[in-house]
Design an enzyme around this catalytic site. Structure first.
Site, PDB file in Angstrom:
ATOM      1  CB  SER A   1      -0.595   5.463  13.573  1.00  8.80           C
ATOM      2  OG  SER A   1      -1.733   5.022  12.851  1.00  8.80           O
TER       3      SER A   1
ATOM      4  CE  LYS B   1      -1.634  -2.714  11.746  1.00  7.39           C
ATOM      5  NZ  LYS B   1      -0.801  -2.648  10.630  1.00  7.39           N
TER       6      LYS B   1
ATOM      7  NE  ARG C   1      -5.169  -0.369   3.901  1.00  8.33           N
ATOM      8  CZ  ARG C   1      -4.721   0.403   2.925  1.00  8.33           C
ATOM      9  NH1 ARG C   1      -5.114   0.208   1.680  1.00  8.33           N
ATOM     10  NH2 ARG C   1      -3.885   1.395   3.199  1.00  8.33           N
TER      11      ARG C   1
ATOM     12  CB  CYS D   1      -1.005   0.003   1.152  1.00  7.16           C
ATOM     13  SG  CYS D   1      -0.269  -0.085   2.786  1.00  7.16           S
TER      14      CYS D   1
ATOM     15  NE  ARG E   1      -5.211   2.824   6.197  1.00  6.71           N
ATOM     16  CZ  ARG E   1      -6.392   2.207   6.171  1.00  6.71           C
ATOM     17  NH1 ARG E   1      -7.469   2.868   5.780  1.00  6.71           N
ATOM     18  NH2 ARG E   1      -6.486   0.953   6.517  1.00  6.71           N
TER      19      ARG E   1
ATOM     20  CE1 TYR F   1       4.595   4.144  14.476  1.00 12.73           C
ATOM     21  CE2 TYR F   1       2.571   3.374  15.513  1.00 12.73           C
ATOM     22  CZ  TYR F   1       3.382   3.480  14.397  1.00 12.73           C
ATOM     23  OH  TYR F   1       2.989   2.934  13.207  1.00 12.73           O
TER      24      TYR F   1
ATOM     25  CE  LYS G   1      -3.043  -3.949   8.343  1.00 11.15           C
ATOM     26  NZ  LYS G   1      -2.009  -3.793   7.328  1.00 11.15           N
TER      27      LYS G   1
ATOM     28  CD  GLU H   1      -7.227 -14.334   8.391  1.00  5.99           C
ATOM     29  OE1 GLU H   1      -6.132 -14.766   7.988  1.00  5.99           O
ATOM     30  OE2 GLU H   1      -8.040 -13.749   7.645  1.00  5.99           O
TER      31      GLU H   1
HETATM   32  C1  PBG Z   1       0.397  -1.696   5.822  1.00  3.31           C
HETATM   33  C2  PBG Z   1       0.292  -1.335   7.253  1.00  3.31           C
HETATM   34  C3  PBG Z   1      -0.582  -0.447   7.891  1.00  3.31           C
HETATM   35  C4  PBG Z   1      -0.174  -0.387   9.225  1.00  3.31           C
HETATM   36  C5  PBG Z   1       0.886  -1.271   9.358  1.00  3.31           C
HETATM   37  N1  PBG Z   1       1.144  -1.876   8.133  1.00  3.31           N
HETATM   38  C6  PBG Z   1      -1.642   0.428   7.362  1.00  3.31           C
HETATM   39  C7  PBG Z   1      -2.934  -0.066   6.885  1.00  3.31           C
HETATM   40  O1  PBG Z   1      -3.256  -1.253   6.889  1.00  3.31           O
HETATM   41  O2  PBG Z   1      -3.652   0.817   6.429  1.00  3.31           O
HETATM   42  C8  PBG Z   1      -0.749   0.482  10.280  1.00  3.31           C
HETATM   43  C9  PBG Z   1       0.151   0.782  11.430  1.00  3.31           C
HETATM   44  C10 PBG Z   1      -0.281   1.914  12.292  1.00  3.31           C
HETATM   45  O3  PBG Z   1      -1.385   2.460  12.161  1.00  3.31           O
HETATM   46  O4  PBG Z   1       0.509   2.262  13.167  1.00  3.31           O
HETATM   47  N2  PBG Z   1      -0.662  -2.380   5.285  1.00  3.31           N
END
Ligand code: PBG
Length: 320
Positions: A271, A245, A214, A119, A202, A310, A192, A230
């Site tokens: 994030s 996550k 997604r 991505c 993003r 983080y 995820k 999964e």
């Molecule tokens: C890539 C990815 C993402 C994150 C980690 N790997 C973004 C997404 O799926 O949109 C998010 C990590 C975060 O928000 O700290 N696919």
């Protein structure tokens, strides 16, 4: 007879001696954004305190990670050039490949993990190849395998596939083994969710999808049995470790996966979780240090062997 619980709370030393949960720097992983270019360190507006580094500036932050003795660094690449097939993600001289080579050369003892996804590298911002206006699972697998192989060739210790394509672990394990990278580990983002908590990421990575969302490949936030499914599939395909996550809103999922598997399990504080704590504490509404520690402890209490956050550097420094 049940002993008086209060006796165990008598002093800080006794509380430390008898605590059921321990946080150590070695269980923490710090995510780092590497962007193409030279001499760049730039702020990420929605994640105050986090930055994007060009490869030549990466040693500044890696040095801090190495000194803090944390368990590893998770690298995300942000390329200049984006296209339909994410070709910058498997370019030998791509930003992530440069970053991995430099990291392993300058900090050989620091564990380097590469995020394997498309991505950040696709013009449309989706995690795979688009066919008929949707992400095509099976044609994406060969690209993910190519990306993982090129990271392994650059010297990465662990690859972390995050695209949520079915069969991605098997495809990656096969290509790694076929090229003699038997010891490159796979840290699978097995679970995820299609979460709102990825918003700041993003922005940081310029990876928001340009159409749709997604939800056809990331998990439905209402499901937990599906998470275990999964996880079990990924283990069967060869995942060495798993990621759940986001973190805080999914501790029940973490606990279920942990109790039903035998591999190390990580909880990823994403994030948006960081942004929430940061925003509230910058307003003086919450005590940042207390909250960051409390959340990290809750992840470990729920069963996390590893936490990706983080706050990894600060947590490790505060623990001293
Ligand atoms: C890539 C990815 C993402 C994150 C980690 N790997 C973004 C997404 O799926 O949109 C998010 C990590 C975060 O928000 O700290 N696919």
């Amino acid at each position: 007879m049940i002993t008086r619980p209060r006796r165990l709370r008598k002093t800080q030393a006794i509380r430390n001696l008898t605590s059921e949960t321990r946080l150590t720097p070695s269980m923490m992983i710090y995510p780092v954004f590497v962007r193409e270019g030279r001499n760049i360190i730039e702020d990420i507006p929605s994640m105050p305190g986090q930055k994007r580094y060009s490869p030549d500036k990466l040693p500044l932050i890696l040095e801090r990670a190495a000194k803090a003795n944390i368990g590893g660094v998770l690298l995300f690449g942000i390329p200049e050039h984006k296209d339909e097939s994410a070709s910058s993600a498997y370019d030998e001289d791509g930003v992530i490949q440069q970053a991995i080579r430099l990291s392993k050369r300058e900090f050989p003892d620091l564990t380097i993990i590469g995020d394997v996804c498309m991505c950040e590298y696709t013009s449309h911002g989706h995690c795979g190849i688009i066919k008929n206006n949707e992400v095509d699972n099976d044609s994406t697998l060969e690209y993910l395998a190519r990306i993982a192989l090129s990271q392994a060739q650059s010297g990465v210790d662990i690859v972390a596939p995050s695209a949520m394509m079915d069969g991605q672990i098997k495809a990656i394990r096969e290509v790694l083994d076929a090229n003699n990278f038997h010891d490159t580990l796979i840290f699978s983002y097995a679970v995820k969710y299609a979460s709102g908590f990825y918003g700041p990421f993003r922005e940081a990575a310029g990876s928001a999808p340009s159409f749709g969302d997604r939800k056809t490949y990331q998990m439905d936030i209402r499901n937990v049995r599906e998470a275990l499914k999964e996880a079990l599939i990924d283990i069967d395909e060869g995942a060495d470790m798993l990621i759940i996550k986001p973190g805080l809103a999914y501790l029940d999922v973490l606990k279920t996966v942990k109790e039903n598997t035998l591999v190390p399990v990580a909880s990823y504080s994403v994030s948006g979780e960081y942004a929430m704590i940061k925003a509230a504490s910058l307003n003086g509404w919450l005590d940042e240090k207390k909250i960051a520690c409390e959340i990290a402890i809750s992840q470990v209490r729920a069963g996390a062997d590893i936490i990706i956050t983080y706050y990894a550097l600060e947590l490790a420094e505060w623990l001293r």
